[in-house]
Design an enzyme around this catalytic site. Sequence first.
Site, PDB file in Angstrom:
ATOM      1  N   GLN A   1      18.254  33.963  60.021  1.00 13.78           N
ATOM      2  CA  GLN A   1      17.380  34.288  61.318  1.00 13.78           C
ATOM      3  C   GLN A   1      17.326  32.786  62.181  1.00 13.78           C
ATOM      4  O   GLN A   1      16.834  33.197  63.332  1.00 13.78           O
ATOM      5  CB  GLN A   1      15.929  34.854  60.890  1.00 13.78           C
ATOM      6  CG  GLN A   1      15.082  33.724  60.423  1.00 13.78           C
ATOM      7  CD  GLN A   1      13.613  34.561  60.148  1.00 13.78           C
ATOM      8  OE1 GLN A   1      13.634  35.271  59.020  1.00 13.78           O
ATOM      9  NE2 GLN A   1      12.839  34.411  60.941  1.00 13.78           N
TER      10      GLN A   1
ATOM     11  N   GLU B   1      -3.459  28.091  59.029  1.00  8.99           N
ATOM     12  CA  GLU B   1      -4.421  29.074  58.935  1.00  8.99           C
ATOM     13  C   GLU B   1      -4.014  30.631  59.412  1.00  8.99           C
ATOM     14  O   GLU B   1      -4.582  31.446  58.774  1.00  8.99           O
ATOM     15  CB  GLU B   1      -5.825  28.705  59.959  1.00  8.99           C
ATOM     16  CG  GLU B   1      -6.950  28.059  59.242  1.00  8.99           C
ATOM     17  CD  GLU B   1      -7.502  28.657  57.917  1.00  8.99           C
ATOM     18  OE1 GLU B   1      -7.558  29.868  57.901  1.00  8.99           O
ATOM     19  OE2 GLU B   1      -7.400  27.921  56.749  1.00  8.99           O
TER      20      GLU B   1
ATOM     21  N   GLN C   1       8.586  40.406  66.755  1.00  8.32           N
ATOM     22  CA  GLN C   1       8.870  40.645  65.292  1.00  8.32           C
ATOM     23  C   GLN C   1       8.295  41.699  64.864  1.00  8.32           C
ATOM     24  O   GLN C   1       8.972  42.570  64.177  1.00  8.32           O
ATOM     25  CB  GLN C   1       8.623  39.302  64.572  1.00  8.32           C
ATOM     26  CG  GLN C   1       8.797  39.590  63.060  1.00  8.32           C
ATOM     27  CD  GLN C   1       8.721  38.414  62.302  1.00  8.32           C
ATOM     28  OE1 GLN C   1       9.449  37.378  62.229  1.00  8.32           O
ATOM     29  NE2 GLN C   1       7.563  37.925  61.767  1.00  8.32           N
TER      30      GLN C   1
ATOM     31  N   HIS D   1      -1.192  31.887  58.262  1.00 11.09           N
ATOM     32  CA  HIS D   1      -0.668  32.433  57.072  1.00 11.09           C
ATOM     33  C   HIS D   1      -1.753  32.660  56.207  1.00 11.09           C
ATOM     34  O   HIS D   1      -1.876  33.957  55.645  1.00 11.09           O
ATOM     35  CB  HIS D   1       0.260  31.564  56.312  1.00 11.09           C
ATOM     36  CG  HIS D   1       1.547  31.069  57.169  1.00 11.09           C
ATOM     37  ND1 HIS D   1       1.634  29.804  57.741  1.00 11.09           N
ATOM     38  CD2 HIS D   1       2.569  31.950  57.419  1.00 11.09           C
ATOM     39  CE1 HIS D   1       2.899  29.878  58.203  1.00 11.09           C
ATOM     40  NE2 HIS D   1       3.697  30.969  58.111  1.00 11.09           N
TER      41      HIS D   1
HETATM   42  O1  PAF Z   1       7.535  35.567  60.597  1.00 18.88           O
HETATM   43  C1  PAF Z   1       8.307  35.000  59.614  1.00 18.88           C
HETATM   44  O2  PAF Z   1       7.937  33.959  58.949  1.00 18.88           O
HETATM   45  C2  PAF Z   1       9.667  35.602  59.237  1.00 18.88           C
HETATM   46  O3  PAF Z   1      10.389  35.841  60.430  1.00 18.88           O
HETATM   47  C3  PAF Z   1       9.630  36.398  58.166  1.00 18.88           C
HETATM   48  C4  PAF Z   1       9.040  37.715  58.496  1.00 18.88           C
HETATM   49  C5  PAF Z   1       9.029  36.034  56.756  1.00 18.88           C
HETATM   50  C6  PAF Z   1      11.175  36.948  57.851  1.00 18.88           C
HETATM   51  O4  PAF Z   1      11.899  35.900  57.131  1.00 18.88           O
END
Ligand code: PAF
Length: 276
Positions: A57, A31, A149, A33
Site C-alpha cells: 500500500q 492514542e 479507507q 490506535h
Molecule cells: O490504517 C492502516 O494502518 C492500514 O491501512 C491498514 C488498515 C492496517 C492496512 O494495512
Amino acid sequence: MRIVRDVAAVRAAVAGAGRVGLVPTMGAFHEGHLSLIRAARQACDLVVVWLFVNPTQFNEAADLAGYPRDEERDARLAAECGADILFAPPVEEVYPDGFATTVTVSGIADVLEGAHRPGHFDGVATVVAKMFAMVAPEVAYFGAKDAQQVAVVRRMETDLNLPVRIEVLPIVREPDGLAMSSRNVRLDPDQRRRATVLHRGLAAGRAAVAAGERDAGAAAAVVARELARASITAEYIAVVDPDTFAPLERIERPALIALAARVGPVRLIDNMEVAP
Ligand code: PAF
C-alpha cells in the site's frame, strides 16, 4: 498477551473464542490506535491486534523505508490496553511466493488518496480482505482519520458479503489539534508547529459552512487560505459525500472536507465533518 507470527496459530487462537475483535494497524502506536484497542476490549471476548507494515500500500519507497517501527513498544502498549493477541506476521506469511491476487474497489478508491497514491487502495483492500480471512473477526475497528479507507473497506465488505461489522472511532487529536498519525514523529519541530494549520484550516472551513457557505469550492478555498498562512499548499482539499466520496458542488447535507498536504517531507491527511 501472546505475539503470533503465523496464520495457523492465529486461527487456532480464535477458534471457539466467542466474539473476536480485530484492530488492523501498521504499528507505531499513538492514542488513536490505543482507542481502537480499548474499544475492542470493551466489546469483544478476544482482541487481536494486527501489526504489519504492508508494503503493497506504499507508493513511495522512501515512505515505506522511513515508516516508524517499534514492535517492542507496540507490544507493551497493546498489552496494557488489554489485547489478547498481537498478530505480527512476516512479509512472506502474508505474501507467499507466487502471490497473484488483488482486491480492487472501483470508483470510491480512484479519487483523492487513490488518485494521488496509485495502487494504495489495492494494497489496503487486499491486505484487509486477507486479515479478515485469517482472523475471521466479528468486528473490525478503524479510525476516522483514514476516512476514505473506511469508505473503501465498507464498500468491499458490502460487495463481497464479508461477515464482519466495521466500527469507526473518532479522530484523536493532539491538544493543539494535529490529528494523531504514526508519521507525525517524522516532523521536525518547525514542521510539527506548521502542521497544526491543517486542523485550523479544516475548522475554518467548517465555520464558514456553519455560517452559511453552501458552495463547496468556496469552502475549500477558505481551508486553502488558512494553509497558505503556514506556506502549505494542499495536494487536494475536497468536499465529498462521507459515504461515497463523490465530490459535492453544494453543501446541502452533512459532508466531509478531506485534505492531504506535505509538511516538509511528510505527507499528512486529515478530515472534518461539516454540516449546513
Ligand atoms: O490504517 C492502516 O494502518 C492500514 O491501512 C491498514 C488498515 C492496517 C492496512 O494495512
